[in-house]
Design a protein around this motif. Structure first.
Motif, short mmCIF file in Angstrom:
data_model
loop_
_atom_site.label_atom_id
_atom_site.label_comp_id
_atom_site.label_asym_id
_atom_site.label_seq_id
_atom_site.Cartn_x
_atom_site.Cartn_y
_atom_site.Cartn_z
N VAL A 58 32.85 51.47 17.83
CA VAL A 58 34.39 52.39 18.62
C VAL A 58 35.58 52.23 17.53
N SER A 59 35.75 53.17 17.20
CA SER A 59 36.91 53.09 15.66
C SER A 59 38.33 53.68 16.35
N MET A 60 39.07 53.01 16.44
CA MET A 60 40.38 53.82 16.17
C MET A 60 41.63 53.51 14.88
N ALA A 61 39.95 53.07 13.64
CA ALA A 61 41.20 53.73 12.65
C ALA A 61 41.30 55.00 11.82
N ARG A 62 42.42 54.99 10.90
CA ARG A 62 42.87 56.55 10.38
C ARG A 62 43.01 55.51 9.36
N CYS A 63 42.90 54.66 8.11
CA CYS A 63 43.10 55.13 6.48
C CYS A 63 42.04 55.61 6.14
N GLU A 64 42.33 56.00 4.47
CA GLU A 64 41.31 56.62 4.34
C GLU A 64 39.61 54.93 3.79
N ASP A 65 40.64 54.27 3.50
CA ASP A 65 40.00 53.04 2.74
C ASP A 65 38.88 52.81 4.01
N SER A 66 39.15 51.94 5.48
CA SER A 66 38.60 51.87 6.87
C SER A 66 37.25 52.78 6.91
#
Length: 280
Positions: A58-66
């Motif tokens: 379950v992810s809230m990530a937004r950085c492109e690397d992430s």
């Protein structure tokens, strides 16, 4: 089942870091009650090794690397990296909604290399007053969205956003009406609110909207929009903002991936865990 809960980088969640954390903690507690275990991870600490330890994310990530790391891991991710990228593009999201026949404000993208007419007085005048919105790779800030009343102000803001490093800039016509915020998990509306009645604000922009009329909010229309947007964007967890200008007219102005659900954290955590169990 081991579930990885990925928090968003602080620069993409100004003023909401604690609220994001509270949501993920609520999800972890619910997972524990369901007999599962949760692993917390900041998106800046994501790695192939961490992903190998888990069954679902379950992810809230937004950085492109992430997002690239999540794709490489091959796990089921809520929200998927491709859906998050769509949500991070104002132009792409508006185009998807427009193509599907969902009511959105009059809008245009600003690409100075491709179309200089956008800065012409006659063209900009058709949008006044308007909102100028952009995305910045360094994170979210108050300057991402600005209400402008006249052509001169709009033209100056467009040029300054380019100098500041903004991309994906769009102009949307301001709509008369009041703001309603809706929260969706698995295509199902779980909560809606009128921010001006709840003390909620994002950089004070709500001051430009009309006073809310709660009896005008058609919940069935909100539910239908929730299903439509989920199907179009493939977002599992999202919120959207709409302007209500009459009892039968609701216009979507924004779609946000993985909000913090601060006004409905308990309902959201239960719905997210239900979705996890469905996807496992």
């Amino acid at each position: 089942m081991k579930v990885l809960l990925v928090s968003r980088a602080p620069e993409f969640s100004p003023g909401k870091v604690v609220l994001d954390s509270l949501l993920l903690q609520a999800v972890a507690r619910q997972l524990g009650q369901d007999g599962h275990s949760a692993i917390f991870c900041r998106e800046t600490d994501l790695s192939d090794q961490v992903l190998q330890m888990t069954d679902i994310v379950v992810s809230m990530a937004r950085c492109e690397d992430s997002l690239i790391c999540l794709e490489r891991g091959g796990k089921c991710v809520i929200n998927s990296p491709s859906a998050v990228r769509l949500a991070l593009s104002r132009k792409a999201m508006l185009q998807v909604l427009t193509d599907a026949g969902i009511l959105v404000p009059q809008w245009c993208a600003y690409n100075p290399l491709a179309d200089k007419r956008v800065l012409s007085t006659s063209f900009l005048q058709t949008f006044m007053p308007c909102w100028i919105k952009g995305m910045h790779s360094k994170g979210v800030s108050q300057g991402d969205v600005l209400y402008v009343k006249d052509v001169s102000e709009a033209s100056n803001r467009l040029l300054s956003m380019l100098k500041e490093g903004y991309s994906d800039i769009v102009i949307t016509r301001h709509l008369s009406g009041f703001l309603v915020k809706a929260y969706v998990v698995g295509g199902q509306l779980i909560h809606w609110m009128l921010p001006q009645l709840c003390g909620y604000t994002k950089f004070g922009d709500e001051v430009h909207n009309d006073a809310p009329q709660e009896m005008w909010v058609d919940e069935s229309l909100l539910r239908n929009l929730s299903v439509q947007i989920a199907s179009l964007t493939h977002l599992d967890v999202f919120g959207f903002d709409a302007i209500v200008s009459s009892p039968a007219k609701m216009c979507v102005i924004d779609v946000n991936d993985a909000p913090s659900f601060s006004s409905c954290r308990h309902e959201a955590s239960k719905a997210i865990c239900k979705l996890i169990n469905k996807k496992k």
